[in-house]
Enzyme design. Structure first.
Site, short mmCIF file in Angstrom:
data_model
loop_
_atom_site.label_atom_id
_atom_site.label_comp_id
_atom_site.label_asym_id
_atom_site.label_seq_id
_atom_site.Cartn_x
_atom_site.Cartn_y
_atom_site.Cartn_z
N ASP A 1 -0.26 5.14 0.83
CA ASP A 1 -0.55 6.17 1.81
C ASP A 1 -0.52 5.61 3.23
O ASP A 1 -1.17 4.60 3.52
CB ASP A 1 -1.91 6.80 1.54
CG ASP A 1 -1.94 7.59 0.24
OD1 ASP A 1 -2.35 8.75 0.26
OD2 ASP A 1 -1.52 7.04 -0.81
N ASP B 1 0.87 -1.16 0.00
CA ASP B 1 0.00 0.00 0.00
C ASP B 1 0.92 1.22 0.00
O ASP B 1 2.10 1.13 0.33
CB ASP B 1 -0.88 -0.03 1.26
CG ASP B 1 -1.65 1.24 1.47
OD1 ASP B 1 -2.34 1.69 0.54
OD2 ASP B 1 -1.54 1.82 2.57
#
Length: 226
Positions: A21, A19
């Site tokens: 953010d 991922d």
């Protein structure tokens, strides 16, 4: 924190999916874009609820937040990247260790290509998939650009990218690692052979095989066998 037996040595894996953010980077990009419009608190509240899993439909939560960004000047994206975005501690060391062990690397994000492509280049990752912000007359339209594979990178798309890349690389899902922090990362983390939660929401920590709750991402390397 390690749940169950230690995972095999890193060299026995072939792919790691990240991922972006709040995992690879220290910010939620959409919240920082919203700050330009004076709507950070409103957008950040939706982001937090989505990451905790309180909003089940990620696409819906993203659409609500994007609508609040309508009219933000496109130059705000560059300002967020140069002034607010930083890599999280230990990320470069963890990625380097994966690369040295022979793993392919992919960034798969519910965020935006403007940032994902730059982070990919900065970390020398192999692949990246993220959403494309629509820009009209130099301003954000509040919508995403449709892509050949769909429009929104949500939890299901993250899982699909992980499994598709694994198959293309001739790997079983057990030979993959997924790293995330929010509820929309759970589908790909559940499909991977080893899941790593990094400074994650409680629901994600509880389901991850490895959880780093303090310090840098490189601390996760200690969990792998030798």
């Amino acid at each position: 924190m390690l749940r169950g037996a230690p995972p095999p040595p890193l060299r026995q894996f072939g792919l790691v999916a990240f991922d972006m953010d709040s995992t690879l980077i220290s910010i939620e990009c959409i919240d920082e874009i919203a700050a330009v419009a004076g709507r950070k608190a409103e957008v950040a509240a939706i982001t937090e609820a989505a990451m905790r899993g309180e909003i089940a439909d990620y696409a819906e939560s993203l659409a609500r937040r994007l609508a609040l960004l309508r009219g933000v000047p496109a130059e705000a994206l560059e300002a967020v990247y140069t002034q607010r975005l930083a890599l999280n501690p230990g990320v470069e060391a963890f990625v380097a260790a994966c690369r040295e062990a022979g793993l392919k690397t992919v960034l798969v994000s519910g965020g935006f290509t403007f940032f994902a492509d730059r982070v990919k280049a900065r970390l020398q990752l192999d692949f990246a998939r993220a959403n494309v912000l629509e820009i009209e007359d130099g301003r954000l339209s509040g919508r995403l650009v449709p892509r050949p594979w769909g429009t929104v990178v949500d939890g299901a798309e993250k899982r699909r990218v992980l499994l598709e890349l694994a198959e293309l690389l001739g790997l079983q899902p057990e030979a993959t690692i997924a790293v995330g922090d929010g509820a929309n990362d759970l589908p790909m983390m559940g499909a991977a052979g080893c899941s790593i939660a990094f400074h994650a929401k409680p629901a994600v920590r509880e389901k991850a095989r490895v959880s780093v709750e303090r310090g840098g991402l490189d601390l996760a390397l200690r969990a792998f066998g030798r």
